[in-house]
Design an enzyme around this catalytic site. Structure first.
Site, mmCIF file in Angstrom:
data_model
loop_
_atom_site.group_PDB
_atom_site.id
_atom_site.type_symbol
_atom_site.label_atom_id
_atom_site.label_comp_id
_atom_site.label_asym_id
_atom_site.label_seq_id
_atom_site.Cartn_x
_atom_site.Cartn_y
_atom_site.Cartn_z
ATOM 1 N N ARG A 1 0.817 -1.203 0.000
ATOM 2 C CA ARG A 1 0.000 0.000 0.000
ATOM 3 C C ARG A 1 0.860 1.266 0.000
ATOM 4 N NH1 ARG A 1 -3.817 -0.750 4.455
ATOM 5 N NH2 ARG A 1 -5.675 -0.999 3.191
ATOM 6 N N VAL B 1 -9.512 3.404 -4.326
ATOM 7 C CA VAL B 1 -9.072 2.010 -4.296
ATOM 8 C C VAL B 1 -8.195 1.710 -3.085
ATOM 9 C CG1 VAL B 1 -9.225 1.797 -6.793
ATOM 10 C CG2 VAL B 1 -7.060 2.483 -5.759
ATOM 11 N N GLU B 2 -8.004 0.416 -2.818
ATOM 12 C CA GLU B 2 -7.244 -0.086 -1.667
ATOM 13 C C GLU B 2 -7.752 0.510 -0.361
ATOM 14 O OE1 GLU B 2 -3.015 -0.062 -1.883
ATOM 15 O OE2 GLU B 2 -2.952 -1.129 -3.781
ATOM 16 N N GLY B 3 -9.080 0.631 -0.259
ATOM 17 C CA GLY B 3 -9.698 1.241 0.908
ATOM 18 C C GLY B 3 -9.904 2.719 0.658
#
Length: 812
Positions: free
Chosen positions: A376, A498-500
């Site tokens: 991340r 995206v990615e949370g």
């Protein structure tokens, strides 16, 4: 006498608390004071108070006695109020490591740990790749063609990406990959992102959370030997499917399921799973040849001999497997990279298609959290860094080229403000990104810092692009090949979502996870309660109590002294910032500790408070990283303006966040008290002044060392495209600047594209400038006119039906 005696004792106890001395030292001081009452005449209540305090401190210092009398009852109570923790929450908490974030949560950061981190460096091989293949790839990319005409990368770009192994930067060389460091990976993604987000996303996803990384960490030898060489050569295009329509951020609630079963294949009974799924937002899915898939796993018939619900598993499925539906596309706004849904109904997969084989069944969530803890931090933050570099490079150039009221628009104070913000954000983003990459390359997996980078860099990117759009005005809103901002502007929500989504990351992950992972004692207390370990709980609890008391003393003392009594690891103009971080770390930690103590398990639902604490923690890290960058760069004096602006902004935001906590404290009456304790003299950190902002703006408007450092690593086009023309015009305008000043002084005229030929001819004839200078002025104005112009389209280039209809209606 009583007052002096008591004051001396209180000061002594406070000093011990400030220094985090053990309980026995406080007991000894109290006992010494009690003995002193036989010599110094004091009031009897003081003697009684000293006797009680001596007994209390002595009890706390004798561990078995403390454990029996105090810790045991508290232990029983603590276990009843400890919030329930799901398996997925526990695995998320167990993932990754902590580093400087834990120091900031200590209230007394050890700066040696920050400076022990190796400075960011690319290897010779990585630098050669950035200067060679990455530069070549960027040169063959045209964002207008990609997003408005092809809706994809051109075939020659895809071929080049495969041949040069862009998709295997993280794969070890033994499998044919490039085996780049996190710094190298990030440098590649950053440079490509300054040219084309579509290309950057296409490259970064296989090198981020996905089949390659999962195989490297958890795959069987057979899986690695089969897939990794094929992924390295670009023979396989991977994607990874996690998000379901009903389960976005709450991925643990995904309905996708694999049921353990047997199937006869070629006359042989094979143990496997029947998997059904419905996934969306899957990058590279439309072109993928191998699908990574996360799904819940059940064994209703007990074929594996254990429980029915096994948890989340991850598998690799060739996309040509019967029943796999793939090939449709989503159209992400502003950046049309390959993205789409994938579905399957009762698709049978053998057990050895599970990543890691049968032994890894049900371990998928742990595997994903392990990889996400590091991944991340790399790719999406790299896009933020790229946004800062591109905005600094192009907006500074445009603000110098574009004239209004006979002067460059960059000289207006209203334009200086966004230019200063752009430069400071770019400086700060790269500082934090490179520092975190160094931690990754050292072997850390900084889960909290990764979340900070993802959320706060993508938001910073949004701010710099918005500022760049405002400076460019109409140039930025009319679409066409010459507009180098609009598609990046339109694509901003992608990285933020995206990615949370950032709302979730800020409100629940940065501090919700950070409070437990970074706090020196909280996780130890929770683990001791779960393991029914009274001795471990006792040790952690009383260390926690001492920690809380110490910060309760440190915070106001540092505030009252302006933090001058705290230690800075450096001298000079930046030393004061280190001391302010020391002060704010103590205030932040004390406030957070009290809030966690009051709310207990309810804190996980206090998302507004959690978000404010996240802002404070994130900005303490961003300020620390910015200071570290200044040292890594050799402390260049010319960078002081951009450093001052960035650090002052971060520290101001820390105070703003804490004041927000005090205004909304769970016990309203306690909020003002805490504000008075932690900020007895009020807020001390204010944003940078206008003079500092002007220095930054002027550095972006000229060829300066600071500008060069800010844009280093960006793609600098030399072509006849939008960015290439603005950079050529920037160079030409700067070269012609002496001649322009000569015309202003001698002829009282400012050259522009309309008058440049006439005024230069007059100036040459009058001997004001030379013919070469006249040529420079003409070239500068011609290029400036091309920059200022916006794209036009004929009806034939658009939709002739739409353009002709109004004309026909008017004629009728």
């Amino acid at each position: 006498m009583t007052f002096s005696f008591l004051s001396a004792l209180i000061i002594g106890l406070l000093a011990l608390a400030y220094l985090r001395a053990p309980a026995w030292s406080a007991a000894a001081l109290s006992a010494l004071g009690l003995a002193g009452t036989s010599v110094v005449a004091v009031a009897w209540p003081v003697t009684a108070l000293l006797a009680v305090s001596t007994i209390v401190f002595a009890t706390l210092a004798v561990h078995p006695l403390r454990r029996a009398l105090i810790s045991a009852p508290l232990f029983s109570w603590f276990k009843t109020v400890l919030p329930a923790m799901s398996a997925t929450e526990k695995e998320a908490l167990d993932a990754g490591t902590v580093w400087w974030d834990a120091e900031l949560f200590s209230g007394r950061p050890d700066w040696k740990k920050l400076f022990d981190m190796p400075p960011p460096r690319l290897s010779e091989e990585e630098q050669a790749f950035v200067d060679g293949p990455v530069e070549e790839l960027c040169a063959m990319l045209d964002d207008w063609q990609i997003n408005r005409e092809l809706k994809d990368l051109p075939p020659e770009a895809w071929q080049f990406i495969r041949e040069k192994r862009f998709l295997s930067m993280i794969i070890p060389k033994e499998y044919g990959g490039l085996d780049f460091s996190a710094q190298g990976n990030a440098a590649v993604v950053t440079k490509i992102s300054t040219r084309s987000l579509t290309a950057a996303v296409s490259v970064m996803v296989p090198n981020s959370l996905g089949p390659g990384e999962l195989l490297m960490h958890f795959g069987t030898d057979e899986q690695k030997d089969h897939y990794l060489p094929r992924l390295s050569r670009g023979e396989e295009i991977p994607c990874f499917a996690l998000t379901s329509p009903q389960a976005g951020s709450d991925a643990a609630s995904m309905p996708d399921e694999g049921v353990v079963c047997k199937k006869t294949i070629n006359g042989e009974e094979v143990l496997g799973l029947s998997v059904s799924w419905d996934k969306r937002y899957i990058t590279l899915a439309p072109v993928a040849t191998v699908l990574g898939l996360a799904f819940k796993t059940r064994d209703p018939d007990g074929l594996l001999g254990g429980k029915e619900h096994l948890g989340i598993s991850c598998a690799l499925i060739p996309t040509n497997t019967p029943g796999v539906e793939i090939g449709s596309r989503h159209l992400p706004g502003g950046s049309l990279f390959m993205n789409g849904p994938t579905r399957g109904k009762d698709v049978f997969i053998p057990m050895d298609w599970l990543i890691g084989g049968r032994e890894r069944i049900g371990q998928g969530w742990r595997m994903l959290m392990h990889c996400l803890a590091a991944g991340r931090a790399i790719s999406l933050p790299a896009q933020g860094v790229a946004g800062g570099k591109a905005a600094s490079m192009l907006t500074g150039a445009y603000a110098r080229i574009r004239y209004q009221f006979k002067q460059p628009i960059g000289h207006f104070e209203g334009i200086e403000e966004p230019l200063a913000r752009i430069g400071a954000e770019a400086y700060r983003m790269e500082a934090a990104h490179k520092l975190t990459m160094s931690a990754l390359d050292r072997g850390d997996k900084p889960v909290v810092l990764s979340a900070i980078l993802k959320a706060y860099h993508t938001e910073a990117n949004r701010r710099v692009i918005n500022d760049a759009m405002d400076v460019h005005g109409g140039k930025a809103v009319v679409e066409g090949p010459g507009n180098y901002l609009s598609m990046n502007y339109q694509a901003l929500p992608v990285s933020i979502t995206v990615e949370g989504a950032n709302i979730l990351t800020r409100s629940m992950i940065v501090f919700g996870q950070g409070a437990i992972r970074c706090h020196p004692y909280l996780l130890k207390e929770m683990t001791a309660a779960t393991d029914n370990d009274l001795a471990g709980f006792d040790k952690a609890l009383w260390a926690h109590v001492g920690f809380l008391i110490s910060n309760a003393v440190r915070a106001p003392v540092l505030a009252l002294t302006g933090a001058r009594i705290s230690r800075s690891p450096v001298t000079g103009p930046t030393a004061r910032y280190y001391r302010q971080i020391n002060r704010l770390s103590a205030a932040f930690t004390f406030t957070a500790d009290l809030c966690l103590l009051i709310l207990g398990g309810k804190f996980k639902f206090a998302e507004k408070l959690s978000g404010r604490f996240a802002d404070a923690l994130a900005n303490l890290y961003l300020a620390s990283a910015t200071l570290r960058r200044f040292e890594d760069d050799g402390r260049p004096e010319e960078d002081l303006a951009v450093l001052d602006f960035a650090v002052q902004d971060s520290l101001n935001k820390v105070e703003e966040a804490l004041y927000g906590v005090y205004r909304n404290f769970p016990i309203p009456a306690l909020g003002p008290v805490l504000r008075l304790i932690n900020f007895p003299l009020g807020r001390r950190n204010v944003p940078a002044d206008d003079r500092t902002g002007r220095k930054i703006a002027r550095q972006l408007l000229e060829k300066s060392a600071t500008r060069d450092r800010l844009i280093h690593g960006a793609y600098v086009s030399t072509e006849e495209d939008g960015t290439g023309i603005v950079l050529k015009a920037f160079d030409a305008v700067l070269k012609a600047e002496p001649a322009e000043h000569a015309l202003r002084n001698a002829l009282k005229v400012v050259p522009n594209p309309s008058n440049v030929h006439a005024v230069t001819a007059k100036a040459v004839k009058a001997g004001v400038i030379t013919e070469d200078q006249a040529a420079d002025l003409i070239r500068a104005q011609e290029l400036s006119a091309r920059v200022i112009a916006v794209d036009e389209f004929t009806p034939e280039q658009l939709d002739i039906t739409q353009t002709e209809a109004p004309r026909l209606a008017a004629a009728g």
